[in-house]
Design a protein around this motif. Structure first.
Motif, short mmCIF file in Angstrom:
data_model
loop_
_atom_site.label_atom_id
_atom_site.label_comp_id
_atom_site.label_asym_id
_atom_site.label_seq_id
_atom_site.Cartn_x
_atom_site.Cartn_y
_atom_site.Cartn_z
N LEU A 78 0.82 -1.21 0.00
CA LEU A 78 0.00 0.00 0.00
C LEU A 78 0.85 1.26 0.00
CD1 LEU A 78 -2.69 -1.14 2.59
CD2 LEU A 78 -2.77 -1.30 0.09
N PHE B 282 -2.73 4.08 -5.04
CA PHE B 282 -4.01 4.79 -5.04
C PHE B 282 -4.88 4.24 -6.16
CE2 PHE B 282 -6.64 8.39 -6.67
CZ PHE B 282 -7.50 8.47 -5.58
N ASP C 144 -8.58 5.05 -7.44
CA ASP C 144 -9.68 6.00 -7.27
C ASP C 144 -11.02 5.28 -7.34
OD1 ASP C 144 -10.87 8.52 -6.93
OD2 ASP C 144 -11.22 8.67 -9.07
N ARG D 110 -9.08 13.22 -3.38
CA ARG D 110 -9.29 11.91 -2.75
C ARG D 110 -7.96 11.24 -2.44
NH1 ARG D 110 -13.64 12.25 -6.54
NH2 ARG D 110 -12.37 11.36 -8.23
N PHE D 111 -6.99 11.47 -3.30
CA PHE D 111 -5.66 10.89 -3.08
C PHE D 111 -5.03 11.39 -1.79
CE2 PHE D 111 -1.09 11.67 -3.46
CZ PHE D 111 -0.61 10.38 -3.62
N VAL E 212 -5.76 9.39 1.32
CA VAL E 212 -5.02 8.13 1.40
C VAL E 212 -3.57 8.39 1.77
CG1 VAL E 212 -4.26 6.11 0.09
CG2 VAL E 212 -6.55 7.04 -0.28
N SER E 213 -2.94 9.36 1.11
CA SER E 213 -1.53 9.63 1.34
C SER E 213 -1.27 10.13 2.76
CB SER E 213 -1.00 10.65 0.33
OG SER E 213 -1.67 11.88 0.44
N ASP F 170 -2.83 9.20 5.49
CA ASP F 170 -2.82 8.03 6.36
C ASP F 170 -1.49 7.29 6.25
OD1 ASP F 170 -3.84 5.83 8.01
OD2 ASP F 170 -4.01 4.72 6.15
N MET F 171 -0.97 7.13 5.03
CA MET F 171 0.29 6.41 4.84
C MET F 171 1.48 7.20 5.39
SD MET F 171 -0.55 3.55 3.79
CE MET F 171 -2.16 2.89 3.37
#
Length: 455
Positions: A250, A266, A268, A430-431, A434-435, A437-438
């Motif tokens: 991930l 990612f 989408d 939206r990306f 996610v980024s 969190d990582m």
């Protein structure tokens, strides 16, 4: 004057001349005295424990009839459930023995039934459960089978139906977990992934994905240095508390020679066009061509003038040779279409891929082609198209790789690789969720949360 009036008037005068504070204190004293008297009046008098009567009761208890209970239990069929892990070198017979199965009919069924035979394909460490009667007859058996690609996971259930057996295959319902680990390079990448300092060995498929993820920036044959490090976040899938398989990386972070490369997956959910790896600013990391068509090898001959090993003539070597063992998988260095596949004189078994514009790549001296590869077939970057060999004008096992522009061979090591277009504004929004969190996970994996080296 009336004496009564005299006395009354005197007392009234006395009360009028008394201070308000004195009157309040006096009234409070009277109330406390009344309350204390009332408490004494209602307080119960507890009897002395020694004066209480004592009564002794004796009763005969009937003992249970253990003999009848044992006899009743003997009339009921006893079933036993066993669980074992497959060991290296196990045969079906040894596995069934450890499971308490003494049933020749069941053993023969497992050997001959198309579905049941999957039990004999289990890898070491996989669990098998079985229920038997007290005589060793098999009632049922269950095992989880993962195919060679670690993608398809199925449960095999063997059940007794009277005097026969039935085998069924059902897709497993897996629990997804997310794991994250940090490693330091002391010798090789695979030595680091096998490290057990945190009690975890990274799955082989994760190690392969690390190579694929960073192969456009890092040459894992020669660029690794002692002290390099990486952090990785990946998904795993479990069933009933047992690890079944690893999934996708991930996010990954690799520091090589002071430079840190980062990548986050990612996909989408709105566009549903498939996922890919991106930098943390939203730029695609999939580049036009890989630095090497082989995961692990060394350059045995570069793009330059040389003495031909067979003819002995001084001539230009219009490609790069990668020394590797026969059978090493060869990957497509970029997306394209198979332009030709077959044998061509000195090239031996060769595959030519046509990419966009006027770019093409050639892969020569293969021992064999990938199964089903044919002209006109679309291939993606990283797909296996063949295997290293020594066919044609070759003195040893290696891959001859050419990068061509307009049909003319160019030095691939000097190619200016360009990235694909970045995400759109809507996708980027939206990306970022996610980024973020990582990035938080990477912060937890870094012991001192040091600043990233310049890219």
């Amino acid at each position: 004057m009336n004496p009564i009036h005299k006395i009354t008037g005197s007392r009234l005068y006395t009360q009028l001349t008394t201070t308000r504070k004195a009157r309040i204190i006096g009234a409070s004293a009277v109330l406390l005295a009344v309350a204390a008297f009332g408490a004494v009046a209602v307080s119960p008098m507890a009897p002395d424990a020694s004066d209480l009567p004592v009564t002794s009761i004796a009763q005969n208890l009937e003992m249970p009839d253990l003999a009848s209970q044992i006899s009743a239990m003997e009339q009921v069929d006893q079933n036993f459930t066993h669980e074992e892990k497959v060991r290296a070198g196990d045969t079906l017979a040894t596995l069934l023995t450890r499971l308490g199965v003494d049933d020749p009919v069941a053993a023969n069924f497992i050997k001959t039934d198309k579905i049941a035979r999957g039990v004999m394909l289990l890898k070491s460490g996989k669990r098998v459960q079985a229920q038997t009667t007290e005589n060793g007859d098999l009632n049922w058996m269950r095992a989880t089978l993962v195919d060679g690609t670690d993608k398809s996971v199925k449960n095999i259930l063997i059940t007794r139906k009277g005097d026969k057996f039935v085998a069924t295959e059902v897709a497993a319902q897996l629990e997804r977990r997310v794991e994250m680990h940090a490693r330091k390079i002391t010798s090789t990448l695979f030595a680091a992934t096998d490290s057990s300092l945190d009690g975890t060995r990274l799955p082989d498929s994760i190690s392969a994905q690390i190579v694929e993820m960073f192969s456009t920036n890092i040459d894992f044959r020669s660029d690794l240095k002692r002290g390099d490090s990486f952090n990785v976040v990946y998904e795993t899938f479990w069933q009933d508390g047992e690890f079944v398989r690893a999934g996708r990386i991930l996010a990954g972070e690799f520091t090589n020679r002071g430079t840190t490369y980062q990548s986050v997956w990612f996909e989408d959910p709105a566009s549903k066009q498939g996922g890919g790896y991106y930098s943390f600013d939203g730029k695609s990391l999939k580049k036009a061509f890989l630095k090497s068509p082989l995961e692990f090898s060394r350059i045995s001959s570069g793009f330059s003038m040389r003495v031909h090993p067979i003819s002995g003539n001084w001539k230009a070597h219009k490609g790069i040779d990668f020394a590797a063992a026969t059978g090493t998988p060869i990957r497509a260095s970029g997306d394209g279409v198979v332009d030709s596949v077959g044998s061509q004189n000195g090239y031996g078994n060769v595959v030519v891929l046509k990419h966009w514009a006027n770019y093409s790549t050639a892969y020569a001296h293969m021992s064999r082609f990938a199964s089903g590869l044919k002209k006109g077939q679309k291939v993606s970057q990283g797909d296996v198209i063949g295997y290293v060999g020594t066919t044609g004008w070759s003195t040893g096992a290696h891959l001859h790789y050419e990068f061509r522009v307009g049909g003319v061979a160019q030095d691939p090591s000097k190619l200016n690789v360009q990235a694909q277009a970045p995400l759109t504004a809507a996708e980027l929004s939206r990306f970022r969720m996610v980024s973020a969190d990582m990035m938080h996970r990477f912060t937890l994996l870094r012991p001192n949360d040091t600043a990233l080296a310049s890219r």
